[in-house]
Design a protein around this motif. Structure first.
Motif: not given
Length: 375
Positions: A143-144, A150-159
């Motif tokens: 889960l962690v 997921g957070l890494a992909f989200f941050a990369l996508n936003r960047s």
């Protein structure tokens, strides 16, 4: 050089390998600890049996063995009397006997009981709290890992999106700036030619194209800015865009319009939304190789307005439905593959709507759907 998509796949594969390795190691550790607890319980059973059957046994050693178990829940069941003797189990204040009967069934499902043959007893036991926690640990770990991935992909996508937006805005505003000077010059030449004896019809057509260039410049200047939306009749916006395009595409292209009889009011920025219509129509014209039918159909569902734009061109495979909106994707020999990317941006960011391929089939054409909120 690896493409961004290849690197993403590589990252996902590596994450899966790490997760599987972690699960394997955790399961192995759990199995070893479970085997060790089984051996401890067997020793405890032997000590219990020896204490009662062998009077010459060193009782201090036996008692030390018996008292050493402070973590593993056990229930000693006497077959002769039916008596249940628990250890390391917190009993309820009422109906403790029924509670132990339930626990025996649970313990028996998890582990085979150990038989004390000389005493005609069975020893039931459960996993210790430490072992149960360790059994859950891999799933918490998963889960962690999933959360951080997921957070890494989200941050990369936003960047990446922010970087792409900066490029879009910079390119658009620079284009608008560069177009400004020649358009001003053309406007001045138009005024000069109006004073000369030149065919008025010719001047009218040139004036229309200069006005069109001014609109295109305005469109580029609005990219990245807060665009003003105002209530517009969607039918009129489409008709005006099509009226301009009809004179500039092949005469073998037929435009059909299936509109409600009543006004369809939505909040629009007409110059930008007209750009959306033009890009989709031009893609349809290219797909039909200059001959076919383009149909505009407006429908309403609840608070949403649906605009379907269909062509009778070569169509798309389903695998391309999302890919066609990616920057740089094109099936043509010329062009940068930015038209539909720009369309998606204008619809979703400027008009808070949605655009997608509703249906398409090779050889039968494509239908784009634009969803907008009612005014």
């Amino acid at each position: 050089m690896y493409s961004r998509q290849s690197l993403t796949y590589l990252f996902v594969i590596m994450a899966i390998i790490v997760v599987l390795l972690s699960l394997w190691l955790s399961n192995r550790l759990v199995k070893e600890l479970a085997d060790e607890e089984r051996r401890k319980i067997e020793i405890w059973a032997m000590a219990t049996e020896s204490m009662l059957m062998d009077e010459e046994m060193d009782m201090s050693l036996v008692l030390r063995i018996l008292e050493s178990n402070t973590t593993i829940p056990i229930i000693l069941y006497d077959k002769s009397s039916g008596k249940l003797t628990p250890r390391n189990i917190k009993l309820p204040e009422e109906d403790a006997e029924s509670y132990l009967q339930i626990k025996i069934v649970e313990f028996g499902r998890r582990h085979d009981p150990i038989a004390l043959l000389e005493m005609n007893q069975l020893l039931y036991y459960d996993d210790s709290h430490t072992l149960k926690t360790l059994q859950l640990y891999p799933y918490w770990q998963l889960l962690v890992i999933a959360l951080f991935t997921g957070l890494a992909f989200f941050a990369l996508n936003r960047s990446q999106r922010a970087e792409r937006d900066r490029v879009w805005v910079g390119l658009s505003k620079e284009t608008a700036h560069q177009l400004g000077t020649p358009i001003s010059s053309l406007t001045a030449w138009m005024e000069y030619m109006k004073l000369k004896e030149i065919d008025p019809q010719l001047l009218t057509e040139i004036d229309k194209d200069v006005s069109r260039l001014q609109m295109i410049t305005e469109r580029f200047s609005k990219i990245g800015s807060i665009t003003g939306l105002k209530p517009e009749d969607l039918r009129g916006v489409i008709r005006r865009s099509v009226a301009y395009l009809e004179k500039r595409v092949s005469g073998a292209i037929v435009f059909n319009m299936r509109f409600p009889e009543h006004p369809v009011i939505v909040d629009l920025n007409e110059p930008l939304f007209g750009w959306v219509i033009e890009n989709i129509v031009k893609n349809g014209v290219d797909a039909m190789q200059g001959e076919g039918i383009i149909t505009f159909e407006i429908s309403e569902k609840g608070k949403m307005i649906h605009l379907d734009i269909s062509d009778t061109g070569k169509g798309l495979h389903k695998s391309k439905f999302k890919k066609i909106f990616s920057p740089g994707y094109t099936t043509k020999d010329r062009g940068w593959g930015l038209g539909l990317t720009l369309v998606e941006r204008i619809v979703e960011e400027n008009h808070k709507g949605e655009i997608f391929v509703r249906r398409s089939e090779p050889g039968k054409g494509t239908t784009f759907r634009i969803q907008l909120r009612k005014n």
